[in-house]
Write an enzyme that holds these catalytic residues in place. Structure first.
Site, PDB file in Angstrom:
ATOM      1  N   ARG A  50     -25.644 -18.580  71.241  1.00  0.00           N
ATOM      2  CA  ARG A  50     -26.356 -17.571  70.466  1.00  0.00           C
ATOM      3  C   ARG A  50     -25.398 -17.007  69.424  1.00  0.00           C
ATOM      4  NH1 ARG A  50     -29.874 -19.916  72.637  1.00  0.00           N
ATOM      5  NH2 ARG A  50     -31.135 -19.170  74.377  1.00  0.00           N
ATOM      6  N   ARG A  96     -31.174  -6.109  45.460  1.00  0.00           N
ATOM      7  CA  ARG A  96     -30.599  -6.512  46.742  1.00  0.00           C
ATOM      8  C   ARG A  96     -29.976  -7.894  46.579  1.00  0.00           C
ATOM      9  NH1 ARG A  96     -29.504  -2.361  50.031  1.00  0.00           N
ATOM     10  NH2 ARG A  96     -31.337  -1.107  50.527  1.00  0.00           N
ATOM     11  N   ALA A 126     -33.207   4.551  52.749  1.00  0.00           N
ATOM     12  CA  ALA A 126     -32.653   4.134  54.044  1.00  0.00           C
ATOM     13  C   ALA A 126     -31.141   4.110  53.951  1.00  0.00           C
ATOM     14  CB  ALA A 126     -33.187   2.749  54.421  1.00  0.00           C
ATOM     15  N   GLU A 139     -29.428  -4.926  64.876  1.00  0.00           N
ATOM     16  CA  GLU A 139     -29.848  -3.779  64.065  1.00  0.00           C
ATOM     17  C   GLU A 139     -31.096  -3.097  64.598  1.00  0.00           C
ATOM     18  OE1 GLU A 139     -30.753  -2.512  59.429  1.00  0.00           O
ATOM     19  OE2 GLU A 139     -30.502  -4.625  59.928  1.00  0.00           O
ATOM     20  N   GLU A 142     -20.522   5.099  44.909  1.00  0.00           N
ATOM     21  CA  GLU A 142     -19.926   4.592  43.663  1.00  0.00           C
ATOM     22  C   GLU A 142     -20.539   3.259  43.219  1.00  0.00           C
ATOM     23  OE1 GLU A 142     -15.618   2.913  42.883  1.00  0.00           O
ATOM     24  OE2 GLU A 142     -15.572   5.099  43.073  1.00  0.00           O
ATOM     25  N   GLU A 163     -23.620   2.118  44.088  1.00  0.00           N
ATOM     26  CA  GLU A 163     -25.051   2.163  44.379  1.00  0.00           C
ATOM     27  C   GLU A 163     -25.827   2.510  43.110  1.00  0.00           C
ATOM     28  OE1 GLU A 163     -27.452   3.785  48.229  1.00  0.00           O
ATOM     29  OE2 GLU A 163     -26.065   5.199  47.308  1.00  0.00           O
TER      30      GLU A 163
END
Length: 193
Positions: free
Chosen positions: A42, A69, A81, A124, A143, A145
């Site tokens: 896995r 993205r 988010a 997650e 910075e 973003e």
């Protein structure tokens, strides 16, 4: 939630090794014993967890973001988010992320639920929050973003989800929550900030 009747489905780790130790994500490869006694491999990503916020504005409008993205190579429409810092309370993270990314603070918050984003290859978990009685303020983007804010009527948002213009999994899950909350099927417990 696992229970005793799930024992015939559970796998156990025999050996675990690190594949990559990034500053944000870690990759692991485990050898597991399957329920029939065989060995299998896995590979998965260790993620610190995150939050997503459904900011409710007046007149059935919501606050969304548009952001490039890199992994998918396109601008995505999504709810605000962000990732949890080590030991950070999810509500505190949601309040921080809403302020940093949008400049808004909320007078009331409601925790909706949780989302395991990619159970086949990631740890997650995303904690889902609603925010209302919003007050605008100054954004504090990271910075590196860059994002635009989008105020949208809920009806247009639902149509964008249905037509495939919104494809982000956490945002689509939030659409399900929003729709059920608006219909009165999934009540929320609101708390003052």
């Amino acid at each position: 939630m696992p229970n005793d009747s799930d024992a015939h489905l559970q796998e156990t780790c025999v050996q675990s090794q690190s594949l990559c130790e990034g500053s944000f994500l870690k990759a692991r490869q485990d050898t597991v014993r399957t329920p029939d006694g065989a060995l299998s491999t896995r590979e998965y990503i260790i993620h610190p967890g995150a939050v997503v916020i459904i900011p409710l504005l007046d007149d059935h409008h919501i606050l969304l973001e548009r952001q490039f993205r890199y992994p998918v190579g396109q601008v995505m429409t999504e709810f605000p988010a962000g990732k949890l810092e080590p030991g950070e309370d999810p509500l505190c993270c949601a309040q921080r992320e809403l302020l940093e990314e949008t400049g808004y603070t909320a007078g009331q918050w409601a925790q909706a639920g949780a989302l395991h984003l990619a159970i086949a290859y990631s740890t997650e978990i995303i904690h889902i929050f609603f925010a209302r009685h919003l007050s605008p303020g100054q954004r504090h983007l990271d910075e590196d973003e860059f994002l635009d804010l989008l105020v949208q009527p809920e009806a247009e948002f639902f149509e964008a989800c249905q037509s495939g213009r919104v494809t982000d999994a956490k945002t689509l899950t939030c659409a399900l929550w929003l729709q059920n909350v608006r219909q009165g099927a999934w009540p929320l417990r609101w708390e003052n900030a």
